[in-house]
Enzyme design. Structure first.
Site, PDB file in Angstrom:
ATOM      1  N   ALA A 115       0.847  -1.196   0.000  1.00  0.00           N
ATOM      2  CA  ALA A 115       0.000   0.000   0.000  1.00  0.00           C
ATOM      3  C   ALA A 115       0.887   1.252   0.000  1.00  0.00           C
ATOM      4  CB  ALA A 115      -0.913   0.005   1.234  1.00  0.00           C
TER       5      ALA A 115
ATOM      6  N   ILE B 201      -3.047  -7.619   5.845  1.00  0.00           N
ATOM      7  CA  ILE B 201      -3.336  -7.962   7.251  1.00  0.00           C
ATOM      8  C   ILE B 201      -4.839  -7.938   7.532  1.00  0.00           C
ATOM      9  CG2 ILE B 201      -1.094  -7.333   8.241  1.00  0.00           C
ATOM     10  CD1 ILE B 201      -2.462  -4.658   9.170  1.00  0.00           C
TER      11      ILE B 201
ATOM     12  N   SER C  39       0.339   8.326   9.178  1.00  0.00           N
ATOM     13  CA  SER C  39      -0.007   9.705   8.823  1.00  0.00           C
ATOM     14  C   SER C  39      -1.343  10.162   9.416  1.00  0.00           C
ATOM     15  CB  SER C  39      -0.026   9.909   7.307  1.00  0.00           C
ATOM     16  OG  SER C  39      -0.746  11.054   6.949  1.00  0.00           O
TER      17      SER C  39
ATOM     18  N   ASP D 299      -2.265  18.165  14.762  1.00  0.00           N
ATOM     19  CA  ASP D 299      -0.869  18.209  15.213  1.00  0.00           C
ATOM     20  C   ASP D 299      -0.780  18.695  16.657  1.00  0.00           C
ATOM     21  OD1 ASP D 299       0.468  17.255  13.048  1.00  0.00           O
ATOM     22  OD2 ASP D 299       1.006  19.221  12.225  1.00  0.00           O
TER      23      ASP D 299
ATOM     24  N   TYR E  34      -6.132   8.502  13.393  1.00  0.00           N
ATOM     25  CA  TYR E  34      -4.907   7.684  13.467  1.00  0.00           C
ATOM     26  C   TYR E  34      -4.533   7.409  14.923  1.00  0.00           C
ATOM     27  CZ  TYR E  34       0.074   6.496  13.276  1.00  0.00           C
ATOM     28  OH  TYR E  34       1.294   5.873  13.448  1.00  0.00           O
TER      29      TYR E  34
ATOM     30  N   VAL F 192       8.123  14.814   7.569  1.00  0.00           N
ATOM     31  CA  VAL F 192       8.759  16.125   7.399  1.00  0.00           C
ATOM     32  C   VAL F 192      10.251  16.044   7.032  1.00  0.00           C
ATOM     33  CG1 VAL F 192       9.187  16.445   9.891  1.00  0.00           C
ATOM     34  CG2 VAL F 192       8.836  18.414   8.457  1.00  0.00           C
TER      35      VAL F 192
HETATM   36  P1  NAD Z   1       5.454   2.817   5.966  1.00  0.00           P
HETATM   37  O1  NAD Z   1       4.212   3.336   5.324  1.00  0.00           O
HETATM   38  O2  NAD Z   1       6.750   3.041   5.297  1.00  0.00           O
HETATM   39  O3  NAD Z   1       5.299   1.256   6.247  1.00  0.00           O
HETATM   40  C1  NAD Z   1       4.065   0.625   6.497  1.00  0.00           C
HETATM   41  C2  NAD Z   1       4.063  -0.676   5.708  1.00  0.00           C
HETATM   42  O4  NAD Z   1       2.836  -1.361   5.982  1.00  0.00           O
HETATM   43  C3  NAD Z   1       4.132  -0.458   4.214  1.00  0.00           C
HETATM   44  O5  NAD Z   1       5.095  -1.307   3.626  1.00  0.00           O
HETATM   45  C4  NAD Z   1       2.725  -0.804   3.715  1.00  0.00           C
HETATM   46  O6  NAD Z   1       2.700  -1.266   2.388  1.00  0.00           O
HETATM   47  C5  NAD Z   1       2.322  -1.855   4.739  1.00  0.00           C
HETATM   48  N1  NAD Z   1       0.876  -2.005   4.831  1.00  0.00           N
HETATM   49  C6  NAD Z   1      -0.058  -1.014   4.928  1.00  0.00           C
HETATM   50  N2  NAD Z   1      -1.302  -1.538   4.938  1.00  0.00           N
HETATM   51  C7  NAD Z   1      -1.134  -2.887   4.891  1.00  0.00           C
HETATM   52  C8  NAD Z   1      -2.046  -3.977   4.863  1.00  0.00           C
HETATM   53  N3  NAD Z   1      -3.353  -3.770   4.890  1.00  0.00           N
HETATM   54  N4  NAD Z   1      -1.556  -5.231   4.793  1.00  0.00           N
HETATM   55  C9  NAD Z   1      -0.216  -5.447   4.731  1.00  0.00           C
HETATM   56  N5  NAD Z   1       0.702  -4.460   4.741  1.00  0.00           N
HETATM   57  C10 NAD Z   1       0.233  -3.195   4.814  1.00  0.00           C
HETATM   58  O7  NAD Z   1       5.449   3.427   7.431  1.00  0.00           O
HETATM   59  P2  NAD Z   1       6.557   3.384   8.585  1.00  0.00           P
HETATM   60  O8  NAD Z   1       6.947   4.770   8.858  1.00  0.00           O
HETATM   61  O9  NAD Z   1       7.598   2.387   8.274  1.00  0.00           O
HETATM   62  O10 NAD Z   1       5.676   2.904   9.813  1.00  0.00           O
HETATM   63  C11 NAD Z   1       5.735   1.577  10.338  1.00  0.00           C
HETATM   64  C12 NAD Z   1       4.848   1.513  11.576  1.00  0.00           C
HETATM   65  O11 NAD Z   1       5.305   2.422  12.563  1.00  0.00           O
HETATM   66  C13 NAD Z   1       3.385   1.867  11.330  1.00  0.00           C
HETATM   67  O12 NAD Z   1       2.606   1.017  12.147  1.00  0.00           O
HETATM   68  C14 NAD Z   1       3.273   3.300  11.813  1.00  0.00           C
HETATM   69  O13 NAD Z   1       1.965   3.625  12.219  1.00  0.00           O
HETATM   70  C15 NAD Z   1       4.242   3.249  12.983  1.00  0.00           C
HETATM   71  N6  NAD Z   1       4.771   4.570  13.367  1.00  0.00           N
HETATM   72  C16 NAD Z   1       5.645   5.199  12.541  1.00  0.00           C
HETATM   73  C17 NAD Z   1       6.174   6.421  12.931  1.00  0.00           C
HETATM   74  C18 NAD Z   1       7.164   7.153  12.064  1.00  0.00           C
HETATM   75  O14 NAD Z   1       7.607   8.213  12.485  1.00  0.00           O
HETATM   76  N7  NAD Z   1       7.515   6.661  10.886  1.00  0.00           N
HETATM   77  C19 NAD Z   1       5.794   7.004  14.154  1.00  0.00           C
HETATM   78  C20 NAD Z   1       4.891   6.327  14.966  1.00  0.00           C
HETATM   79  C21 NAD Z   1       4.413   5.082  14.576  1.00  0.00           C
END
Ligand code: NAD
Length: 350
Positions: free
Chosen positions: A43, A66, A90, A311, A153, A197
């Protein structure tokens, strides 16, 4: 004998393994000799993030969702640990489309957690979020004090924590939630309406465009480099149950809470560096770092726009709980992390 601080000789499922954080976990786990399964529906993830992994015979990619219990069940077979990263990230995306965010982040979470329990997984480590602190103003954020959620979210991520606790209580699967604070580093996508960002600013500065700050630049974040997050995931998975519970008991007593050691582990931890940087300071550090390679970047003027809905003004983590219980000791502060990240973007952004 010195206790191991990394995952070795295990089979690990990384959901969302084609994404920013997931693919970095996949590579490190493979490097350490583990068998790794990735479940991702692409996705937001990218096949090119798995370029290295796909050459490794210990890696298995399952292209699936998932939200599909069958996919979860197949992916988790024989796994010792699950590092559940798959979600739609996001805050703005969740405001535009709360239905899909909820389906994936709650519906998908419950399916993955239930499949893990059915498969006899020892510990389910999942990506929680600092957004759970919502409108609570106190700084630094401590795990047991949260406010009201400010976005769909944030609600999904908090509901996940509730499910994790409930499943630990009723089914006995150990769960550990890692509340990530603004993670950044190699492979974080700079493109698209929901880009984070740091990669967005780096790509704008490299293209000599003016970065747009939402608000006056005074909002601050505890920016966390990816390698700190990898360390936290590994410790969360491997810290032995007895050790975990003993340390948790001491920590709980220290904050005036009782802890029943008979209960199955289900805890959340802040994962951050433990310092905050304003957005204005962030752009200044980026300009300073990038102008070593392109002096014109120093002269780019910053633009300012209105604040964004959902935010929070400031975010800063206490990392004491993760330190005391898991031995989490982040090695990368923002400047070191940004140097590593900008080096990667300079080589990989075209
Ligand atoms: P990302 O979007 O790069 O990675 C998320 C991955 O999940 C992607 O590869 C996407 O294809 C996959 N995905 C989404 N929906 C799916 C589905 N239905 N089935 C299977 N796969 C699916 O984001 P990220 O920054 O790597 O974030 C990873 C996790 O960390 C997420 O749970 C996010 O909410 C959490 N998170 C991230 C941050 C940050 O700053 N990046 C902060 C807080 C929490």
């Amino acid at each position: 004998m010195k206790e191991s601080r990394i995952i070795e000789n295990k089979k690990v499922l990384v959901t969302g393994g084609a994404g920013f954080i997931g693919s970095n976990l996949v590579d490190v786990l493979l490097k350490q000799g583990n068998e790794v399964v990735c479940l991702d529906n692409f996705a937001t993830g990218k096949r090119k993030n798995l370029q290295l992994a796909l050459q490794n015979e210990k890696f298995k990619l399952i292209e699936g969702d998932i939200r599909n219990f069958e996919d979860c069940t197949v992916a988790v077979q024989g796994c010792d640990y699950v590092l559940h990263q798959a979600a739609l990230g996001s805050v703005p995306r969740s405001i535009t489309d709360p239905m899909t965010t909820t389906d994936v982040n709650i519906g998908g979470f419950v399916k993955m957690l239930f499949a893990s329990k059915e498969a006899g997984v020892k510990r389910f480590v999942y990506a929680a979020s600092s957004s759970t602190y919502g409108d609570h103003k106190a700084l630094p954020k401590v795990e047991h004090i949260i406010g009201n959620a400010l976005s769909p979210y944030a609600i999904t991520k908090y509901v996940d924590e509730l499910f994790a606790k409930n499943f630990s209580d009723i089914y006995g699967i150990e769960t550990v939630g890692l509340r990530y604070f603004n993670v950044f580093g190699r492979r974080q996508d700079p493109n698209g309406a929901y880009a984070a960002v740091i990669p967005k600013f780096v790509s704008q500065l490299m293209a000599h465009n003016s970065p747009l700050i939402n608000g006056d630049g005074s909002y601050s974040r505890d920016f966390t480099y990816i390698d700190n997050v990898i360390q936290a995931n590994q410790l969360a998975a491997i810290t032995p149950t007895i050790d975990f519970k003993d340390k948790l008991k001491h920590y709980s007593e220290g904050i005036g809470k009782s802890y029943d050691q008979e209960i199955t582990i289900s805890e959340v931890f802040n994962v951050a560096y433990g310092e905050r940087t304003t957005l204005k300071e962030l752009v200044e550090i980026l300009q300073m770092t990038l102008s070593k390679f392109d002096s014109q970047i120093n002269d780019i003027k910053i633009s300012y726009g209105p604040n964004r809905g959902g935010d929070i003004p400031h975010s800063l983590a206490s990392i004491e709980k993760a330190n005391k219980i898991l031995g989490y000791d982040p090695k990368y502060d923002i400047k070191t992390g940004l140097l590593e990240a900008t080096n990667w973007y300079r080589e990989n952004l075209v």
